[in-house]
Design an enzyme around this catalytic site. Structure first.
Site, PDB file in Angstrom:
ATOM      1  CD  GLN A   1       2.902   4.728   3.341  1.00 52.19           C
ATOM      2  OE1 GLN A   1       3.458   4.235   4.024  1.00 52.19           O
ATOM      3  NE2 GLN A   1       2.385   4.278   2.919  1.00 52.19           N
TER       4      GLN A   1
ATOM      5  CD  GLU B   1       8.598   1.116  10.248  1.00 54.72           C
ATOM      6  OE1 GLU B   1       7.779   1.410  10.946  1.00 54.72           O
ATOM      7  OE2 GLU B   1       8.072   0.188   9.291  1.00 54.72           O
TER       8      GLU B   1
ATOM      9  N   GLY C   1       0.704  -1.595   0.049  1.00 55.44           N
ATOM     10  CA  GLY C   1       0.317  -0.447  -0.169  1.00 55.44           C
ATOM     11  C   GLY C   1       0.716   1.048   0.143  1.00 55.44           C
TER      12      GLY C   1
END
Length: 712
Positions: free
Chosen positions: A601, A667, A469
């Site tokens: 993201q 992250e 994704g």
């Protein structure tokens, strides 16, 4: 959204916004996920999980179930094929749950005890729900708390790091913060449940899966079933979310077992409650942070003690104490991760493992120290900015944290902030703002890739990457196009097939960096071949790469992405409701390959940080060890109505030692976000909340300090 602040010149495809290569297929339904691919003579497996938290399976009543319509088999510990888990895989020794049905022990609730296989999924489900399993139940222990008996420091590297005399520096400090912070059990149950289909074809095992690394899963299955690695093929073209959960799991092993026993394709799909039970989660944490500083806020002592839990059968550590090791200079710097074994499922990697909960504790404590010193929270961080790694002493490859704060403070309007708590009010709403630092290590791992010049003038890239994704397929297309010096429409990237060779999994923000490096080297070599001239043969001209040597030759440095998180909240003094009004994140995360998907993201990570701060909390019943409400109705996550205007942007920060300049963005968006919101709640109410999530009942129980009360 605003434009980026990056100044690196954009001369090709890399750095320009590009819609996802597979985007149209996904929104029109043409893209088929692992559970949607048809197979001839497909059987369906339905998993049965233990209902006790500790004990043994005494017996499984299979006969009534085998007589039900469509049921072809019931696998359990008494008849399942044998596997061998005595090996060291890509990420260490396997979790013993992969050795499924090899014994009668039950180490936690949700442990697999049987698989019912039937002609249809409906028949399999009905039979699985009818299956009676008898247990010999034993006393269990699922109570997690700070410093409880059995807590220990693992012997693996990096669990304890110490520099300087901590107690002496604390004693010499003018200001000391000593506080405990807690985070609950959190789950990363992705939109697409876990699914795998296995079949044998001409003596070769083929698995269609939803995973974060097909070569990783193929390698583990080969070792578990004692197969030649070349005889195992795993494919995972489209993945509907992963976040650390989609590695080798019991459902893949069970699909292979059933396909082997029945000699036909078998698909195993986990239900949502089974996903909550079986694929891991973020451990709850208790974290003690002690900071000691001079009157001007310079840190003399930094101490971070973190505790998490693991199962009794496998050790996994949520390394929250690692967050501060690269962040702030201090004369004494001590950090330790501890763990306690309980009768609970094994935790696993969840987005920003360690850094997400660790940043909440450390960045909240920094905010407390800033108040005690009478220093602006950003100024305190600037004052403790290190020149080299605070513990390692190694140079930074680049460190642009202060640039993130400078740009973020300007755009957020931080200079206009009154630091006194509880002063801003709109009717029943108290308003506050907060900030926090973010960091995540820059990692890279060896990978292989192949790039082929086709006879029709196009190019095909083959690499066992995974697009979970993130837009990896698109990013690799841009990287390959630039390396080949051709338009993107002449490049086709094929991914997620273990036959393409070894490649690093999608995790740790290292996927695009690892794969991009391999694609770049192969493309450059192919271009050199093409410059020699000659016709391209009908089968194409191929160049291959393996980055093992170049990555192994990297110099020792502190390599990190950094960021500055900002949040504004409103707190309802009558209901305790907390509403985030706006968030801003500015990041230094290497060269941004595709601004469109990179921003997605980062915003996604920040949204998860909001959810972590205010909503997410898995609750276990101490009597049974099971989760209360193991689904997306009972487990509260942020909805669209909870998410305000969120901005994510970046400063110029290319990594000079990476051929593309990549660091990674997957992250870092979540890191520090919860702390920024918690610090904003403190600024709004005058009350510090050290336990997540910051629920309305906790706001009401703690009370608030209004402007008048604060001045009094």
């Amino acid at each position: 959204m605003t434009t980026t602040t990056a100044t690196t010149a954009v001369t090709g495809a890399v750095g320009t916004p590009h819609t996802r290569i597979e985007g149209r297929d996904k929104v029109t339904g043409a893209a088929r996920y692992a559970g949607e691919i048809p197979f001839t003579n497909l059987a369906h497996g339905w998993l049965v999980l233990s209902t006790i938290a500790r004990g043994r399976v005494r017996s499984v009543d299979t006969e009534p179930v085998l007589a039900m319509p469509g049921v072809v088999s019931v696998l359990h510990h008494g008849n399942a094929p044998r596997v061998d888990g005595d090996y060291v895989g890509m990420l260490g020794r396997p979790d013993p749950v992969l050795e499924v049905f090899q014994h009668d022990r039950v180490p936690y609730v949700g442990w697999p005890v049987a698989l019912v296989v039937a002609e249809t999924s409906e028949q399999a489900r009905e039979a699985a729900e009818a299956l009676v399993v008898h247990y010999d139940q034993e006393q269990h222990d699922v109570a997690f708390s700070a410093g409880r008996p059995g807590t220990y420091t693992p012997e693996t590297d990096g669990m304890r790091v110490a520099k300087g005399d901590l107690e002496a520096q604390l004693d010499a400090s003018a200001h000391v913060v000593d506080a405990e912070y807690t985070t609950p059990e959190e789950h990363h149950t992705s939109m697409e449940p876990h699914v795998a289909t296995a079949r044998w074809d001409g003596g070769r095992l083929e698995v269609v899966d939803s995973n974060q690394g097909s070569s990783w899963v193929a390698s583990e299955l080969a070792q578990l079933f004692s197969l030649d690695p070349a005889s195992v093929r795993v494919q995972s073209e489209h993945v509907g979310g992963a976040f650390g959960s989609k590695g080798p799991r019991a459902h893949q092993v069970l699909a292979v077992m059933a396909a082997t026993a029945l000699d036909r394709p078998v698909r195993v799909v986990l239900t949502r409650p089974q996903v909550f039970s079986l694929i891991g989660y973020r451990s709850p944490t208790t974290q003690r942070v002690r900071l000691g500083a001079d009157p001007d806020g310079r840190l003399r002592a930094f101490d971070h003690q973190a505790q998490s839990l693991s199962s009794t059968v496998h050790e996994f550590v949520e390394e929250s104490a690692g967050f501060g090791r690269a962040m702030y200079a201090a004369d004494a710097h001590h950090t330790v991760n501890r763990v306690v074994r309980l009768d609970l499922p094994t935790p696993t990697w969840v987005r920003a493992p360690g850094e997400a909960p660790g940043s909440f504790a450390v960045e909240s404590a920094l905010d407390e120290l800033a108040e005690r010193c009478g220093i602006d929270p950003i100024a305190l961080r600037v004052r403790n900015e290190p020149d080299v790694g605070p513990v390692s002493g190694l140079p930074f490859s680049s460190r642009n944290l202060l640039a993130c704060f400078e740009e973020g403070a300007r755009r957020f309007g931080w200079a206009d902030r009154d630091p006194r708590p509880g002063l801003r009010r709109e009717g029943r709403w108290l308003l506050g703002t907060g900030t926090a630092s973010a960091t995540f290590p820059v990692l890279v791992a060896p990978s292989t890739a192949a790039v082929t010049a086709e006879a029709d003038g196009t190019f095909t890239v083959r690499i066992t990457a995974a697009d979970v994704g993130t837009g990896a397929r698109t990013a690799l297309t841009l990287i390959a196009a630039d390396a080949l010096e051709v338009p993107t429409d002449r490049v086709r990237v094929r991914i997620a097939d273990s036959d393409f060779g070894h490649a690093m999994l999608a995790g740790g923000s290292m996927g695009t960096r690892s794969w991009g490096w391999a694609v770049m080297l192969a493309a450059r070599e192919l271009r050199e071949k093409l410059l020699l001239g000659g016709d391209i043969p009908s089968e194409g001209l191929t160049a291959r790469s393996d980055t093992s040597d170049v990555i192994g030759a990297l110099s020792q440095k502190e390599r990190h992405a950094f960021g500055a998180q900002f949040a504004e909240v409103a707190v309802d003094v009558t209901t305790g409701e907390v509403r985030v009004r706006r968030m801003l994140g500015i990041f230094a995360a290497g060269r941004i390959v595709n601004p469109l998907t990179a921003r997605s993201q980062l915003v996604g990570g920040m949204t998860w940080g909001l959810s972590m701060a205010l909503h997410e909390e898995a609750v276990r019943d101490p009597a049974t060890g099971s989760l209360v409400g193991p689904d997306l109705a009972g487990y509260h996550i942020a909805s669209h109505a909870d998410v305000p205007h969120i901005e994510a942007d970046w400063v110029d920060d290319p990594d000079a030692e990476d051929p593309v300049g990549i660091k990674g963005v997957g992250e870092i968006g979540i890191v520090g976000a919860a702390a920024a919101i918690a610090n904003a709640v403190r600024h709004a109410t005058g009350v510090r909340h050290r336990s997540l999530p910051i629920r309305p009942d906790r706001i009401l129980a703690a009370g608030t300090v209004t402007g008048e009360e604060h001045r009094a």
